[in-house]
Motif scaffolding. Structure first.
Motif, PDB file in Angstrom:
ATOM      1  N   TRP A  33       0.835  -1.197   0.000  1.00 31.80           N
ATOM      2  CA  TRP A  33       0.000   0.000   0.000  1.00 31.80           C
ATOM      3  C   TRP A  33       0.876   1.255   0.000  1.00 31.80           C
ATOM      4  O   TRP A  33       1.925   1.294   0.644  1.00 31.80           O
ATOM      5  N   ASN A  34       0.449   2.254  -0.704  1.00 31.17           N
ATOM      6  CA  ASN A  34       1.241   3.477  -0.895  1.00 31.17           C
ATOM      7  C   ASN A  34       1.027   4.442   0.272  1.00 31.17           C
ATOM      8  O   ASN A  34       0.435   5.511   0.123  1.00 31.17           O
ATOM      9  N   ALA A  37       2.385   8.743   1.495  1.00 26.78           N
ATOM     10  CA  ALA A  37       2.693   9.213   0.149  1.00 26.78           C
ATOM     11  C   ALA A  37       2.461  10.715   0.074  1.00 26.78           C
ATOM     12  O   ALA A  37       1.656  11.269   0.831  1.00 26.78           O
ATOM     13  N   PRO A  44       5.896   7.734  -3.007  1.00 27.16           N
ATOM     14  CA  PRO A  44       6.034   7.108  -1.690  1.00 27.16           C
ATOM     15  C   PRO A  44       7.049   7.838  -0.826  1.00 27.16           C
ATOM     16  O   PRO A  44       8.118   8.228  -1.298  1.00 27.16           O
ATOM     17  N   ARG A  73       1.694   0.711  -4.390  1.00 28.80           N
ATOM     18  CA  ARG A  73       3.023   0.897  -4.960  1.00 28.80           C
ATOM     19  C   ARG A  73       3.254  -0.174  -6.031  1.00 28.80           C
ATOM     20  O   ARG A  73       2.814  -1.308  -5.881  1.00 28.80           O
ATOM     21  N   ALA A 221      -1.309   2.286  -9.256  1.00 29.73           N
ATOM     22  CA  ALA A 221      -0.045   2.075  -8.547  1.00 29.73           C
ATOM     23  C   ALA A 221       0.958   3.177  -8.895  1.00 29.73           C
ATOM     24  O   ALA A 221       0.914   3.749  -9.980  1.00 29.73           O
ATOM     25  N   ARG A 222       1.871   3.416  -7.948  1.00 29.22           N
ATOM     26  CA  ARG A 222       2.912   4.437  -8.106  1.00 29.22           C
ATOM     27  C   ARG A 222       4.283   3.771  -8.046  1.00 29.22           C
ATOM     28  O   ARG A 222       4.553   2.961  -7.157  1.00 29.22           O
ATOM     29  N   PRO A 224       7.971   3.662  -7.069  1.00 31.12           N
ATOM     30  CA  PRO A 224       8.914   4.359  -6.173  1.00 31.12           C
ATOM     31  C   PRO A 224      10.120   4.850  -6.956  1.00 31.12           C
ATOM     32  O   PRO A 224      10.661   4.145  -7.811  1.00 31.12           O
TER      33      PRO A 224
END
Length: 228
Positions: A33-34, A37, A44, A73, A221-222, A224
């Motif tokens: 989980w982000n 953030a 993140p 993430r 999603a991001r 990192p």
């Protein structure tokens, strides 16, 4: 109806899934989980960071969207699931990712936008791949929640963003999108994966030029930004 009637399997480990969910409890708890953030670009942040404090990138060069909503993430099982969805057009993987996005959005978020716009692929790239993942997600999200769906157009076939640093990504996409207006005041943009936010920033610029007053950036999603 079939999904509700038949016993389901977890989209990650294939164990028995929770009722009406495409995952099991163990895999859900282990997801990246982000949190915490940056509220601006969803990058993140280190553990213990304040959740409402913007990162250095957003303080020195604020994005054109007012906030980002990216619940996960791009790591581990989420990355593997995203690759099955994006490069192999797996509808099961897409369904799991869509439900994770819905669950990860804060209360009231889905009622905020007056228009939802997916990040478009250039037509040539869409033909080569045969699948537009952001459009797939946006159409289903709009249908489920009664959102108005609008379209943007890529003005040119920019080179791939892979391997480019943050500054190169922004330059590569400058003026890269066109949106036909007028747009309503509140617009949400949707992409599958957010890396630096350069693509969503360029699309936000086109939306503001088409009449929008506030733009949010949504993604599943991001990535990192290690080493930057």
């Amino acid at each position: 109806m079939l999904r509700r009637a038949l016993p389901g399997r977890c989209g990650f480990c294939l164990a028995a899934a929770e009722p009406e969910r495409p995952w099991c409890a163990a895999c859900f708890e282990a997801l990246p989980w982000n949190l915490p953030a940056c509220p601006g670009c969803a990058e993140p942040q280190p553990p213990g960071s304040l959740s409402d404090r913007r990162c250095g990138h957003c303080l020195t060069r604020p994005p054109l969207f007012v906030r980002s909503r990216v619940p996960l993430r791009y790591e581990d099982e989420v990355a593997r699931l995203m690759q099955r969805f994006k490069f192999h057009a797996s509808p099961r993987a897409g369904t799991v990712l869509l439900e994770l996005l819905e669950l990860g959005l804060p209360p009231g978020a889905l009622a905020w936008p007056q228009v939802l716009i997916p990040v478009p692929l250039h037509p040539r790239r869409a033909r080569e791949r045969g699948f537009d993942q952001a459009d797939w997600l946006a159409r289903r999200l709009a249908t489920r929640h009664g959102l108005v769906l609008a379209r943007a157009r890529r003005c040119q076939a920019t080179r791939s963003q892979r391997g480019l640093d943050r500054a190169e990504r922004y330059r590569n996409l400058r003026g890269g999108f066109e949106v036909r207006g007028p747009l309503p005041p509140r617009v949400a943009l949707l992409d599958d994966v957010m890396t630096t936010g350069a693509t969503l920033d360029a699309l936000a610029q086109a939306c503001l030029s088409a009449g929008a007053c506030e733009v949010e950036a949504w993604s599943v999603a991001r990535t990192p930004l290690r080493g930057e």
